[in-house]
Design a protein around this motif. Structure first.
Motif, short mmCIF file in Angstrom:
data_model
loop_
_atom_site.label_atom_id
_atom_site.label_comp_id
_atom_site.label_asym_id
_atom_site.label_seq_id
_atom_site.Cartn_x
_atom_site.Cartn_y
_atom_site.Cartn_z
N ASN A 70 0.84 -1.19 0.00
CA ASN A 70 0.00 0.00 0.00
C ASN A 70 0.88 1.26 0.00
O ASN A 70 1.95 1.28 0.61
N PRO B 110 -5.38 0.05 -1.88
CA PRO B 110 -6.46 -0.90 -2.13
C PRO B 110 -7.53 -0.35 -3.07
O PRO B 110 -8.07 -1.09 -3.90
N GLY C 171 -5.52 -7.74 4.60
CA GLY C 171 -4.22 -7.22 5.02
C GLY C 171 -3.31 -8.34 5.49
O GLY C 171 -3.77 -9.41 5.91
N THR D 64 -4.46 -3.17 6.21
CA THR D 64 -3.93 -3.14 4.84
C THR D 64 -2.92 -2.00 4.66
O THR D 64 -2.58 -1.65 3.55
N TYR E 107 -0.94 -6.26 1.49
CA TYR E 107 -2.29 -6.82 1.39
C TYR E 107 -2.39 -7.72 0.16
O TYR E 107 -1.55 -7.67 -0.74
#
Length: 254
Positions: A173, A206, A225, A241, A245
């Protein structure tokens, strides 16, 4: 088995700088204490995740010896084959693809030593899609943050999924937490990875992942996550997350 395919004409999603970085350390893929130690530590949790999600989707028994038998699987960006080999042991017919010739050479030699028949190819997602390759399962693990064109890469992968097929994506992320842990911590403080392995601007949120998968014609079923405990040195699935993830997407059957 190893073969080489030429990339199609036109823009490529391959980032040559990233390929060069990984090729330079290709011989260390199978050293659990070497530069790929983080992947070796990460492998158990992602293998369990893949096994459970694939078995659930295709109605297979998770405790069976070869639950993936009859499934054709693509490990895109396979590196040295850390995922391709266990997928073959689970019964899948595996094509491992990577744009780095040295990675493919390492993977092919190791598979041969293990007596595993894996179709390793130095090629790209675009070339495979253009050639009409089709798969029941595509593993897109820790690759998307290294490509030059994320959306084009996802569309090429999605084009190779059979109707009802499953794609699992794992990535990082784009948060300050990920920058601190995955870049500064892992590369500069702890030295787990060579400096320059990751480019934070290429990390994927995400929401961006969902949008890219939907734009590629897939239905997102799950985003989970994955968290690391530095004390126990163990990875686990979690609701966080913020750093790592995994996403699960399906190609509609209709």
């Amino acid at each position: 088995m190893t073969s080489t395919a030429k990339a199609p004409a036109g823009p490529s999603t391959v980032d040559p700088d990233d390929i060069a970085r990984f090729s330079a350390i290709a011989a260390e893929w199978w050293d659990p204490a070497g530069k790929f130690r983080p992947l070796h530590r990460f492998n158990p949790i992602r293998l369990g995740f893949i096994r459970e999600r694939v078995c659930m989707h295709f109605g297979r028994e998770t405790k069976a010896l070869h639950p993936f038998a009859g499934l054709r699987l693509l490990d895109i960006g396979c590196g040295g084959g850390l995922l391709s080999e266990p997928m073959r042991r689970l019964g899948a017919t595996v094509l491992g693809a990577d744009a780095g010739e040295k990675n493919i050479a390492t993977a092919s030699v190791h598979a041969g030593e293990q007596g595993l028949d894996i179709d390793y190819r130095c090629t790209t997602a675009e070339a495979l899609a253009e050639a009409g390759e089709r798969f029941d399962v595509i593993l897109n693990m820790e690759v998307i943050e290294h490509v030059a064109d994320r959306d084009a890469f996802l569309k090429a992968c999605a084009a190779m999924l059979k109707p009802g097929g499953l794609m699992i994506v794992a990535t990082l992320n784009r948060t300050m937490k990920a920058f601190g842990l995955a870049v500064l911590g892992a590369e500069y403080v702890l030295g787990w990875l060579p400096r320059g392995t990751h480019e934070w601007s290429k990390f994927v949120t995400p929401d961006e992942m969902r949008q890219g998968l939907v734009a590629a014609g897939l239905e997102v079923r799950e985003v989970s996550g994955v968290s690391y405990n530095p004390i126990s040195d163990i990875w686990k699935l979690s609701g966080d997350t913020g750093v790592n993830y995994m996403a699960v997407a399906v190609k509609p059957a209709g």
